[in-house]
Motif scaffolding. Structure first.
Motif, PDB file in Angstrom:
ATOM      1  N   GLY A  74      39.240  44.826  30.870  1.00 26.76           N
ATOM      2  CA  GLY A  74      40.152  45.923  31.118  1.00 26.76           C
ATOM      3  C   GLY A  74      40.999  45.764  32.370  1.00 26.76           C
ATOM      4  O   GLY A  74      42.235  45.887  32.311  1.00 26.76           O
ATOM      5  N   PRO A  75      40.415  45.478  33.547  1.00 26.40           N
ATOM      6  CA  PRO A  75      41.227  45.337  34.758  1.00 26.40           C
ATOM      7  C   PRO A  75      42.320  44.280  34.640  1.00 26.40           C
ATOM      8  O   PRO A  75      43.449  44.497  35.090  1.00 26.40           O
ATOM      9  N   GLU A  76      42.008  43.159  34.021  1.00 26.26           N
ATOM     10  CA  GLU A  76      43.008  42.105  33.847  1.00 26.26           C
ATOM     11  C   GLU A  76      44.163  42.598  32.977  1.00 26.26           C
ATOM     12  O   GLU A  76      45.350  42.358  33.287  1.00 26.26           O
ATOM     13  N   GLU A  97      46.543  52.408  34.892  1.00 23.23           N
ATOM     14  CA  GLU A  97      45.220  52.994  35.070  1.00 23.23           C
ATOM     15  C   GLU A  97      44.859  52.990  36.553  1.00 23.23           C
ATOM     16  O   GLU A  97      45.022  51.986  37.241  1.00 23.23           O
ATOM     17  N   HIS A 119      38.134  56.877  38.109  1.00 20.00           N
ATOM     18  CA  HIS A 119      39.154  56.043  38.763  1.00 20.00           C
ATOM     19  C   HIS A 119      38.515  54.837  39.462  1.00 20.00           C
ATOM     20  O   HIS A 119      38.804  54.522  40.610  1.00 20.00           O
ATOM     21  N   THR A 120      37.641  54.192  38.710  1.00 19.14           N
ATOM     22  CA  THR A 120      36.864  53.073  39.245  1.00 19.14           C
ATOM     23  C   THR A 120      36.685  52.033  38.148  1.00 19.14           C
ATOM     24  O   THR A 120      36.366  52.389  37.008  1.00 19.14           O
ATOM     25  N   ALA A 121      36.900  50.778  38.480  1.00 18.60           N
ATOM     26  CA  ALA A 121      36.645  49.716  37.502  1.00 18.60           C
ATOM     27  C   ALA A 121      35.139  49.536  37.352  1.00 18.60           C
ATOM     28  O   ALA A 121      34.452  49.161  38.300  1.00 18.60           O
ATOM     29  N   ASN A 156      37.572  53.551  43.523  1.00 21.06           N
ATOM     30  CA  ASN A 156      36.740  52.361  43.757  1.00 21.06           C
ATOM     31  C   ASN A 156      35.333  52.738  44.213  1.00 21.06           C
ATOM     32  O   ASN A 156      34.813  52.214  45.199  1.00 21.06           O
ATOM     33  N   THR A 180      42.469  52.912  39.701  1.00 22.13           N
ATOM     34  CA  THR A 180      41.141  52.553  40.209  1.00 22.13           C
ATOM     35  C   THR A 180      41.081  52.807  41.711  1.00 22.13           C
ATOM     36  O   THR A 180      40.333  52.164  42.436  1.00 22.13           O
ATOM     37  N   ASP A 219      46.205  45.312  34.820  1.00 21.53           N
ATOM     38  CA  ASP A 219      47.012  44.682  35.876  1.00 21.53           C
ATOM     39  C   ASP A 219      48.236  44.001  35.282  1.00 21.53           C
ATOM     40  O   ASP A 219      49.341  44.085  35.845  1.00 21.53           O
ATOM     41  N   SER A 230      35.244  54.387  33.755  1.00 18.11           N
ATOM     42  CA  SER A 230      36.364  53.811  34.504  1.00 18.11           C
ATOM     43  C   SER A 230      37.515  54.790  34.585  1.00 18.11           C
ATOM     44  O   SER A 230      38.140  54.961  35.639  1.00 18.11           O
ATOM     45  N   PRO A 280      32.304  47.498  35.629  1.00 14.89           N
ATOM     46  CA  PRO A 280      31.981  46.305  34.818  1.00 14.89           C
ATOM     47  C   PRO A 280      30.870  46.616  33.823  1.00 14.89           C
ATOM     48  O   PRO A 280      29.985  47.443  34.096  1.00 14.89           O
TER      49      PRO A 280
END
Length: 438
Positions: free
Chosen positions: A113-115, A335, A216-218, A340, A337, A118, A212, A220
């Motif tokens: 998701g983060p990739e 999105e 508002h946090t990635a 954190n 994050t 981004d 997530s 894993p």
């Protein structure tokens, strides 16, 4: 019909969901254009085999094996292939080409998701994924948009229809897990290999996505505590019923602490839910998500968590949103994050257990068990004792104890169970379940 701007839509995958999306795009094109403000032209459907049999009759000329060319010529890319690759590469190609992306791929978002977000942010595109968390249930947009001005405190959800169907049948009929699973496979509710469902992997992926977004946090995937339902027995179901509970596989996403010491917990496990809780009344293969927010209070989202045409509804809702963004112009909303927050292990969570033990029915056993629990600061809230006479009637009876604890950290409760299992006073730890929703 109004002379709308035309947007080219590339569809990747024509399985149960993809074929329904294609059919609805073709059948309801004019109506969707009125809603979106643009004519949605299905430019093509990328598949591995254009001649493979499909449940829905679609024009053969739409099918292609050249996914890359289809993607680079599209305004909106719908990814319904599933899996990690080539879905990940195709989505990144679409974003890099300036397209918005709609996906229902929970496994991909939970791991990459983060990739992906981004990549979307770098080019001002948007990624829509309403169908990735709970099928047809609208939960992503409420969390991302409707509750954007609030603080979500907790999410507790039944997000896997297969396990809810199994546990609901066990609860209603007193049936064994293996028998109901076999029925679920025959009916198409469970795959031939049901591991992803019954071991909680599917629910864990969805929990990571929801947490997530809400916090508002990635998050894993490997930070999600996961347990499945394969150890749930008919006896456990009956004991739960007698105590006023029902067993559900829950995804729990929770904000812990206050102010600068905040953290989050994300976990999936079978839990005892009060029968009068809204989640206790979710039957069959349905899903439900219960959200608690500081200002809005308690909110419930309920409906079909799977199914081709049901999930297609959520996908098309995202396609309309993407089309509206194209017409309005501007960059997509990424999105967040920014919070954190640290994701803590389950040991930090305050919870309570229901522990079922088999012990010798003799003096001093209850005192010994209470002592073992109190060693770690765990106290008994409820106790039900049932004597099981010895088969030969010559003494040596066994007692079954169902112990409900007061709230404590999960690490303290887990350590207490370990002490019980190692004690001579306990013949067998029959089951351990957490209690949620009280």
């Amino acid at each position: 019909m109004t002379d709308y701007r035309r947007l080219r839509v590339a569809l990747l995958g024509a399985g149960a969901v993809g074929s329904q999306v294609a059919s609805l795009l073709l059948r309801h094109g004019d109506e969707l254009a009125d809603r979106a403000g643009a004519h949605l032209e299905l430019a093509g459907i990328a598949v591995r085999d254009v001649d493979a049999p499909r449940d829905v009759d679609l024009p053969r000329e739409l099918f292609t094996t050249d996914a890359e060319t289809l993607i680079t010529g599209a305004d909106i890319v719908i990814e319904l292939m599933g899996g990690i690759e080539p879905a990940r590469s195709h989505i990144l190609l679409g974003l890099g080409s300036g397209a918005d992306v709609v996906t229902a791929n929970k496994a991909l978002l939970a791991t990459h998701g983060p990739e992906i977000f981004d990549a979307a942010g770098r080019v001002g595109a948007s990624v829509y994924y309403e169908a990735a968390a709970a099928g047809a249930i609208p939960i992503i947009r409420p969390l991302r948009d409707s509750l954007a001005g609030d603080r979500v405190v907790r999410i507790m959800g039944i997000v896997n229809g297969t396990t809810n169907y199994i546990l609901d049948r066990m609860d209603g009929e007193g049936a064994d897990f293996a028998d109901v699973l076999a029925d679920a496979q025959r009916l198409g509710y469970a795959e031939a290999d049901p591991t992803a469902d019954v071991e909680g992997y599917d629910a864990a992926q969805k929990a990571a996505i929801l947490a997530s977004l809400a916090f508002h946090t990635a998050v894993p995937l490997d930070a999600v505590h996961r347990e499945g339902i394969t150890t749930v027995t008919a006896d456990m179901i009956e004991e739960a019923r007698e105590a006023g509970f029902v067993i559900k596989l829950l995804a729990v996403c929770e904000r812990l602490g206050n102010g600068g010491d905040e953290s989050i917990s994300v976990r999936v496990y079978p839990a005892l839910v009060p029968r009068d809780h809204p989640l206790g009344a979710v039957h069959g293969a349905n899903n439900a998500v219960f959200v608690e927010a500081e200002a809005a209070g308690s909110l419930m989202f309920y409906g079909a968590g799977a199914g081709g045409v049901q999930t297609a509804s959520a996908v098309l809702g995202d396609v309309v949103s993407a089309a509206r963004r194209h017409i309005a112009g501007g960059t997509g909303v990424g999105e967040s994050t920014r919070a954190n927050l640290p994701v803590v292990s389950i040991g930090h969570v305050l919870t309570r257990y229901q522990i079922t033990l088999e012990v010798s029915d003799e003096a001093g056993v209850l005192a010994a068990i209470a002592g073992l629990l109190s060693e770690g600061g765990v106290s008994v809230a409820t106790l039900v004792q049932t004597v099981i006479p010895a088969e030969d009637g010559a003494g040596g009876d066994t007692a079954r104890l169902i112990i409900g604890t007061h709230r404590a950290t999960d690490s303290a409760l887990s350590a207490a169970v370990d002490r019980l299992a190692a004690s001579d006073a306990v013949e067998r730890v029959v089951s351990v379940l957490r209690v949620e929703g009280e």
